[in-house]
Design a protein around this motif. Structure first.
Motif, PDB file in Angstrom:
ATOM      1  N   CYS A   1     -12.718 -66.071 -94.924  1.00 48.60           N
ATOM      2  CA  CYS A   1     -12.242 -67.222 -95.706  1.00 48.60           C
ATOM      3  C   CYS A   1     -10.820 -67.015 -96.202  1.00 48.60           C
ATOM      4  N   PHE A   2     -10.397 -65.756 -96.317  1.00 49.78           N
ATOM      5  CA  PHE A   2      -9.074 -65.439 -96.840  1.00 49.78           C
ATOM      6  C   PHE A   2      -8.092 -65.292 -95.679  1.00 49.78           C
ATOM      7  N   ASP A   3      -7.850 -66.411 -95.025  1.00 49.95           N
ATOM      8  CA  ASP A   3      -7.008 -66.431 -93.839  1.00 49.95           C
ATOM      9  C   ASP A   3      -6.506 -67.859 -93.630  1.00 49.95           C
ATOM     10  N   ARG A   4      -5.733 -68.074 -92.592  1.00 52.39           N
ATOM     11  CA  ARG A   4      -5.323 -69.444 -92.264  1.00 52.39           C
ATOM     12  C   ARG A   4      -6.436 -70.111 -91.470  1.00 52.39           C
ATOM     13  N   GLN A   5      -6.883 -71.281 -91.939  1.00 49.89           N
ATOM     14  CA  GLN A   5      -7.986 -71.988 -91.280  1.00 49.89           C
ATOM     15  C   GLN A   5      -7.494 -73.168 -90.435  1.00 49.89           C
ATOM     16  N   HIS A   6      -6.196 -73.449 -90.439  1.00 45.86           N
ATOM     17  CA  HIS A   6      -5.642 -74.588 -89.701  1.00 45.86           C
ATOM     18  C   HIS A   6      -4.686 -74.100 -88.616  1.00 45.86           C
ATOM     19  N   ASP A   7      -4.315 -75.010 -87.728  1.00 41.88           N
ATOM     20  CA  ASP A   7      -3.363 -74.686 -86.660  1.00 41.88           C
ATOM     21  C   ASP A   7      -1.970 -74.469 -87.261  1.00 41.88           C
ATOM     22  N   LEU A   8      -1.179 -73.655 -86.592  1.00 39.35           N
ATOM     23  CA  LEU A   8       0.202 -73.467 -87.030  1.00 39.35           C
ATOM     24  C   LEU A   8       0.978 -74.778 -86.915  1.00 39.35           C
ATOM     25  N   PRO A   9       1.935 -75.007 -87.816  1.00 36.81           N
ATOM     26  CA  PRO A   9       2.737 -76.234 -87.729  1.00 36.81           C
ATOM     27  C   PRO A   9       3.741 -76.142 -86.585  1.00 36.81           C
ATOM     28  N   SER A  10       4.310 -77.283 -86.222  1.00 38.84           N
ATOM     29  CA  SER A  10       5.470 -77.268 -85.334  1.00 38.84           C
ATOM     30  C   SER A  10       6.684 -76.813 -86.142  1.00 38.84           C
ATOM     31  N   ILE A  11       7.744 -76.464 -85.434  1.00 37.46           N
ATOM     32  CA  ILE A  11       8.965 -76.065 -86.143  1.00 37.46           C
ATOM     33  C   ILE A  11       9.464 -77.205 -87.015  1.00 37.46           C
ATOM     34  N   ALA A  12       9.414 -78.438 -86.495  1.00 33.53           N
ATOM     35  CA  ALA A  12       9.896 -79.594 -87.259  1.00 33.53           C
ATOM     36  C   ALA A  12       9.057 -79.801 -88.510  1.00 33.53           C
ATOM     37  N   ASP A  13       7.746 -79.676 -88.386  1.00 37.40           N
ATOM     38  CA  ASP A  13       6.881 -79.854 -89.558  1.00 37.40           C
ATOM     39  C   ASP A  13       7.114 -78.751 -90.583  1.00 37.40           C
ATOM     40  N   TYR A  14       7.294 -77.531 -90.097  1.00 42.48           N
ATOM     41  CA  TYR A  14       7.578 -76.427 -91.013  1.00 42.48           C
ATOM     42  C   TYR A  14       8.863 -76.685 -91.786  1.00 42.48           C
ATOM     43  N   GLN A  15       9.897 -77.153 -91.093  1.00 36.24           N
ATOM     44  CA  GLN A  15      11.170 -77.430 -91.756  1.00 36.24           C
ATOM     45  C   GLN A  15      11.040 -78.545 -92.786  1.00 36.24           C
ATOM     46  N   THR A  16      10.217 -79.556 -92.481  1.00 34.27           N
ATOM     47  CA  THR A  16       9.984 -80.647 -93.431  1.00 34.27           C
ATOM     48  C   THR A  16       9.342 -80.127 -94.702  1.00 34.27           C
ATOM     49  N   LEU A  17       8.360 -79.260 -94.563  1.00 35.38           N
ATOM     50  CA  LEU A  17       7.689 -78.691 -95.730  1.00 35.38           C
ATOM     51  C   LEU A  17       8.623 -77.763 -96.505  1.00 35.38           C
ATOM     52  N   LEU A  18       9.359 -76.940 -95.791  1.00 36.63           N
ATOM     53  CA  LEU A  18      10.241 -75.961 -96.434  1.00 36.63           C
ATOM     54  C   LEU A  18      11.342 -76.645 -97.232  1.00 36.63           C
ATOM     55  N   ALA A  19      11.789 -77.801 -96.784  1.00 39.49           N
ATOM     56  CA  ALA A  19      12.864 -78.511 -97.475  1.00 39.49           C
ATOM     57  C   ALA A  19      12.472 -78.898 -98.896  1.00 39.49           C
ATOM     58  N   GLU A  20      11.169 -79.069 -99.157  1.00 39.49           N
ATOM     59  CA  GLU A  20      10.723 -79.492-100.484  1.00 39.49           C
ATOM     60  C   GLU A  20       9.899 -78.438-101.223  1.00 39.49           C
ATOM     61  N   SER A  21       9.242 -77.539-100.488  1.00 39.98           N
ATOM     62  CA  SER A  21       8.380 -76.559-101.149  1.00 39.98           C
ATOM     63  C   SER A  21       8.247 -75.304-100.297  1.00 39.98           C
ATOM     64  N   ALA A  22       8.867 -74.216-100.772  1.00 38.18           N
ATOM     65  CA  ALA A  22       8.701 -72.938-100.076  1.00 38.18           C
ATOM     66  C   ALA A  22       7.249 -72.497-100.102  1.00 38.18           C
ATOM     67  N   GLU A  23       6.536 -72.884-101.170  1.00 36.29           N
ATOM     68  CA  GLU A  23       5.125 -72.487-101.292  1.00 36.29           C
ATOM     69  C   GLU A  23       4.267 -73.184-100.238  1.00 36.29           C
ATOM     70  N   MET A  24       4.507 -74.481-100.017  1.00 34.88           N
ATOM     71  CA  MET A  24       3.733 -75.189 -99.004  1.00 34.88           C
ATOM     72  C   MET A  24       4.103 -74.720 -97.602  1.00 34.88           C
ATOM     73  N   ALA A  25       5.378 -74.407 -97.396  1.00 36.32           N
ATOM     74  CA  ALA A  25       5.768 -73.857 -96.103  1.00 36.32           C
ATOM     75  C   ALA A  25       5.019 -72.555 -95.835  1.00 36.32           C
ATOM     76  N   TRP A  26       4.888 -71.738 -96.886  1.00 34.02           N
ATOM     77  CA  TRP A  26       4.156 -70.479 -96.735  1.00 34.02           C
ATOM     78  C   TRP A  26       2.694 -70.757 -96.395  1.00 34.02           C
ATOM     79  N   ILE A  27       2.080 -71.692 -97.096  1.00 34.28           N
ATOM     80  CA  ILE A  27       0.679 -72.044 -96.822  1.00 34.28           C
ATOM     81  C   ILE A  27       0.522 -72.523 -95.387  1.00 34.28           C
TER      82      ILE A  27
END
Length: 345
Positions: free
Chosen positions: A203-229
């Protein structure tokens, strides 16, 4: 320890030599060293889980592992204070319960209860500390934080939904029944314990698929914490060593050339002091705009140090260890996983 439930469980899961090596790393609470029997108490299961998760974190954080090995060679054992993980509230998370619900269903049967609520307003998160009812000072706590996507842009929220909608729940129906049984009885047969523990670790792992680079950049632009998740999921963000003097530890690690935070985070009451190594860099394969997998370097987990003072509780007139956290400390420590942008290999 070979005659205790805890060592039998760890040996059954890891092998005797591996279990002994893990036990040599950590101070093990006396409350968890119970004679062999056909049933295992919730505190023993909690301690076994904590030890397995601690080792998992060390495998992901080379600097932390180097520090631990140095400590063991010096004749010291690690006092595991707490592990931290991140979740996301109010978003489509596939078959996985959203937010802290994915873990309260685990922590409560294990004997944990909420021991503090910590608004993390600067990063749009809420943290909750969970302490063990049976031995709160010695059993490692969990610091469980939830990110609030509704505080961000619509594009951000849509991207979070897109990424987390692929989540799969690692807890199957049989494991859920065992957790219910543990909550009711506060014990499990040892065979069921051996079945349940690997599921809990998963349970203490990533349970979803990895994001695309574009999606990762979208998340990182607003929240480093969500990008990490998005890349690390519900893995331990960090594990924490309780040390007598965090300032001395920081100075010693800095002298060895290890990348440790310059500032010591000090709680408002002055009794809790924290610092940490910089997060490890990990490689994750993400798809570019053409759908081609590209290895990207992003922040991983880290290893933390904490010193806690004792104090006189005026209400009970008893001497207690300060088990609290501090919102300012937490937000300062969370910066260990911040990164301006991912890098390609």
């Amino acid at each position: 320890m070979s005659t205790t439930n805890l060592q039998f469980v760890l040996s059954s899961l890891l092998g005797a030599e591996h279990a002994s090596q893990l036990s040599d790393l950590l101070q093990i609470p006396a409350s968890t060293l119970r004679p062999r029997s056909d049933t295992v108490s919730r505190i023993e299961i909690a301690q076994a889980l904590n030890m397995l998760l601690f080792e998992k974190l060390l495998k992901a954080v080379p600097q932390g592992n180097d520090y631990v090995q140095d400590s063991v060679r010096a004749g010291n054992k690690i006092r595991f204070d707490h592990g931290a993980l991140r979740t996301v509230l109010g978003i489509s998370t596939g078959t996985l319960p959203a937010g802290e619900a994915a873990f309260t269903r685990i922590l409560r049967p294990l004997g944990y209860h909420v021991n503090g609520l910590y608004p993390l307003q600067r990063i749009s998160m809420t943290g909750r500390a969970y302490a063990h009812e049976d031995d709160p000072e010695e059993i490692a706590q969990f610091f469980l934080s939830e990110l609030h996507p509704h505080n961000f842009s619509v594009e951000f929220q849509n991207t979070v939904n897109k990424v987390l909608a692929t989540s799969q729940d690692p807890i199957d129906s049989h494991s859920a029944q065992l957790l219910q049984q543990l909550a009711a009885d506060k014990t499990l047969p040892i065979t069921d314990t051996l079945t349940l523990l690997p599921v809990l670790v998963a349970c203490f792992d990533r349970q979803h698929d990895l994001p695309s680079i574009a999606d990762y950049q979208t998340l990182l632009a607003e929240s480093a914490e969500m990008a990490w998740i998005s890349t690390e999921g519900n893995a331990f963000n960090h594990a924490t060593d309780r040390v007598p003097n965090v300032e001395q530890v920081a100075d010693a690690q800095r002298a060895l050339g290890r990348a440790i935070k310059e500032k010591i985070e000090i709680s408002r009451n002055g009794r809790v002091r924290q610092t940490a190594f910089r997060a490890s860099t990990v490689t994750r394969a993400m798809r570019d705009e053409n759908g081609v997998l590209v290895d990207m370097k992003v922040p991983g987990s880290f290893y933390e140090f904490i010193s806690r003072d004792r104090f006189l509780d005026e209400q009970s007139q008893t001497d207690k260890l300060d088990l609290t956290f501090d919102s300012g400390n937490a937000q300062g420590i969370f910066k260990m996983t911040a990164s301006a942008s991912p890098a390609t290999n």
